[in-house]
Design an enzyme around this catalytic site. Structure first.
Site, short mmCIF file in Angstrom:
data_model
loop_
_atom_site.label_atom_id
_atom_site.label_comp_id
_atom_site.label_asym_id
_atom_site.label_seq_id
_atom_site.Cartn_x
_atom_site.Cartn_y
_atom_site.Cartn_z
N HIS A 211 0.83 -1.21 0.00
CA HIS A 211 0.00 0.00 0.00
C HIS A 211 0.87 1.27 0.00
O HIS A 211 0.77 2.11 -0.90
CB HIS A 211 -0.91 -0.02 1.23
CG HIS A 211 -1.87 1.13 1.30
ND1 HIS A 211 -3.20 1.00 0.97
CD2 HIS A 211 -1.70 2.43 1.66
CE1 HIS A 211 -3.81 2.16 1.11
NE2 HIS A 211 -2.92 3.05 1.54
N GLU A 212 1.73 1.38 1.01
CA GLU A 212 2.56 2.58 1.10
C GLU A 212 3.58 2.63 -0.04
O GLU A 212 3.94 3.71 -0.50
CB GLU A 212 3.27 2.63 2.46
CG GLU A 212 2.34 2.62 3.66
CD GLU A 212 1.28 3.72 3.63
OE1 GLU A 212 1.52 4.76 3.00
OE2 GLU A 212 0.21 3.54 4.25
N HIS B 4 1.99 4.35 -2.95
CA HIS B 4 2.09 5.81 -2.80
C HIS B 4 3.49 6.29 -3.17
O HIS B 4 3.66 7.28 -3.89
CB HIS B 4 1.81 6.20 -1.34
CG HIS B 4 0.37 6.19 -0.95
ND1 HIS B 4 -0.59 6.90 -1.62
CD2 HIS B 4 -0.27 5.56 0.08
CE1 HIS B 4 -1.78 6.72 -1.03
NE2 HIS B 4 -1.59 5.90 0.01
N GLU C 145 -4.49 7.57 -3.64
CA GLU C 145 -4.91 6.35 -2.95
C GLU C 145 -5.09 5.20 -3.93
O GLU C 145 -4.86 4.03 -3.60
CB GLU C 145 -6.20 6.61 -2.18
CG GLU C 145 -6.64 5.47 -1.28
CD GLU C 145 -5.64 5.15 -0.18
OE1 GLU C 145 -5.66 4.00 0.30
OE2 GLU C 145 -4.84 6.03 0.20
#
Length: 509
Positions: free
Chosen positions: A275-276, A279, A305
């Site tokens: 997830h990160e 980003h 996102e």
């Protein structure tokens, strides 16, 4: 009277104005970077006793930023540059973004800016202590004053009759509650209708969940290797630990992300790094042509996102991905994963089951967690819900949307950091991001064989496509225009539900 006359400011030659405006933008970006680093430090290494001085520092910096944006000189420069007929498309896009920031700054009194920065810093510290001690009253004491300032900001930034629009627009420019609400409600109602069926279909895979000890150092090693495979440049970024995982960019060559892990569940850290990492790849992948400009960013949090949710869900939950990466995980944890194979492991992580935690939620129920927060922050903002009544309202909303009920504030309304940071209007961007992510991965599937690539350990091809169709634009396009250019469609729900149905069907194949 002479002493009451408004001064007449000298006009600025347009060529001089462009150069001076570039210098102002660089100064603004540097200020933002310093603020980001101090806020990153707040959640990673800042000593617990330094809360007061950090709050004061942030208040000063936010005041300087506000003063720069609201200054008459900046207004003169913008007017002069805007009058030029020869601006490039990128210059026009950057000027539009700067004018938006200036409009926000002018609408906010400087004392409100400073008070908001200082109060949210105190509230963050209170949230961390309250969460550790499961003490909602401690958080409520700090959150009450912050909520008052959130309302003041919403009033100052008001865009229409609905106060929420101003806060939503800060995270998702151009989005209004009149459009958002039907989108969220449709998504929620369809999910509430389908989740019981999907829960029943995936129930038999619950027993496949690994049970054992997963050394956190070994988890970190696996996550860092995965992040490197994704294409993260460690010379231009770093990875740390925090209570709540996040990513921040203090410049194109300083992108930082944080993780958290659990000794009995490796997926918490793995999904966090995917997830990160999504980003971070966006921020590190911005083109050099946008360096030093306000366009070196995403056009909205929802679009940003989407990068995170694409890697977490559409890559990290796929059987093809684990066909390649499970042997490596098994090598690090042979005892804890004994008796499992890649197929069983992947089935276990895709079980649909209503739970209490948003970050750890499955792909299907995640947006119901967002709806809980959306309902409650609207009620808090409008005064229909008092801070003291938040735990009870949280319990009621969870029972309504997910059929589960928290037994403590820590597993309830203290699980997220967002409200402690004053981030009302942020949570809906997670659902917007989920919808955008499904559209992007569906478009990629029309151009490439994603499963074949993932099974071979090829993460670079997907990253390259995202670099071309998403990262390359930075914030030059509005979010929906960017999505339409990449996928041929504007924001919608159908790709998201098609992907979910396909995932559930694939588990049983």
């Amino acid at each position: 009277p002479e002493d009451l006359r408004t001064s007449v400011r000298a006009p600025v030659h347009s060529d001089q104005a462009i150069d001076e405006l570039k210098a102002v933008v660089r100064k603004l970006r540097d200020l933002d970077a310093v603020i980001q680093v101090l806020e990153w430090d707040e959640e990673t290494y800042r000593p617990s006793g330094a809360e007061q001085c950090r709050a004061s520092q942030l208040a000063v910096l936010e005041s300087l930023r506000h003063e720069l944006l609201a200054s008459d000189r900046l207004g003169d420069l913008i007017d002069s540059v805007a009058a030029r007929a020869s601006l490039t498309t990128l210059q026009q896009a950057e000027l539009k973004r700067l004018m938006r920031l200036r409009r926000i700054a002018i609408a906010l009194p400087e004392d409100l800016v400073a008070a908001y920065a200082e109060t949210r810093s105190h509230c963050l510290g209170a949230w961390e202590r309250a969460r550790a001690d499961d003490d909602f009253a401690r958080f409520a004491q700090a959150f009450g004053p912050l909520l008052k300032l959130i309302r003041e900001r919403a009033e100052a930034l008001k865009l229409g009759d609905d106060l929420y629009d101003a806060l939503l627009d800060a995270h998702e420019p151009g989005m209004r509650r009149a459009r958002l609400d039907p989108l969220l409600r449709e998504t929620g109602e369809r999910l509430r209708a389908q989740v019981p069926r999907w829960t029943e279909q995936t129930r038999l895979y619950v027993s496949l969940k690994p049970r054992g000890a997963f050394a956190e150092d070994a988890q970190r090693e696996f996550c860092l290797a995965l992040l490197e495979d994704m294409g993260f440049d460690f010379a231009r970024g770093r990875v740390d630990r925090s209570t709540h995982p996040f990513t921040m960019m203090a410049g194109e060559d300083d992108v930082r992300l944080t993780l958290r892990s659990s000794p009995d569940d490796p997926l918490r850290a793995i999904f966090a790094v995917l997830h990160e990492g999504g980003h971070a790849l966006h921020d590190q992948g911005l083109p050099t042509t946008l360096r030093g400009t306000l366009l070196a960013d995403a056009p909205s949090l929802g679009l940003h996102e989407a990068q995170a949710r694409l890697w977490e869900n559409h890559v990290g939950r796929s059987s093809a991905f684990w066909a390649h990466y499970f042997p490596e995980l098994e090598r690090r944890f042979p005892q804890a994963l004994a008796g499992l194979d890649a197929r069983a492991f992947q089935r276990a992580m895709n079980v649909v089951a209503p739970t209490l935690n948003r970050v750890g939620a499955d792909e299907a129920t995640y947006n119901l967690h967002v709806l809980v927060r959306y309902d409650l922050e609207i009620a808090l903002l409008g005064g229909e819900l008092d801070v003291a009544d938040l735990p009870g309202a949280w319990q009621e909303r969870y029972e309504h949307y997910l059929g589960v009920s928290p037994t403590s504030a820590r597993e309830g309304c203290l699980q997220d950091v967002h409200w402690a940071l004053g981030d009302f209007g942020y949570f809906p961007t997670y659902t917007i991001g989920n919808l955008y992510a499904a559209q992007l991965i569906e478009a990629y599937g029309r151009a490439a064989e994603l499963d074949t690539e993932l099974a071979g350990g090829d993460l670079a091809s997907l990253r390259g496509w995202l670099a071309q169709h998403v990262y390359a634009h930075g914030a030059a396009l509005d979010a929906e225009d960017l999505i339409e250019a990449a996928t041929g469609e504007r924001l919608g729900t159908e790709p998201f539900f098609r992907r979910l149905e396909a995932r559930i069907a694939e588990l049983g194949a």
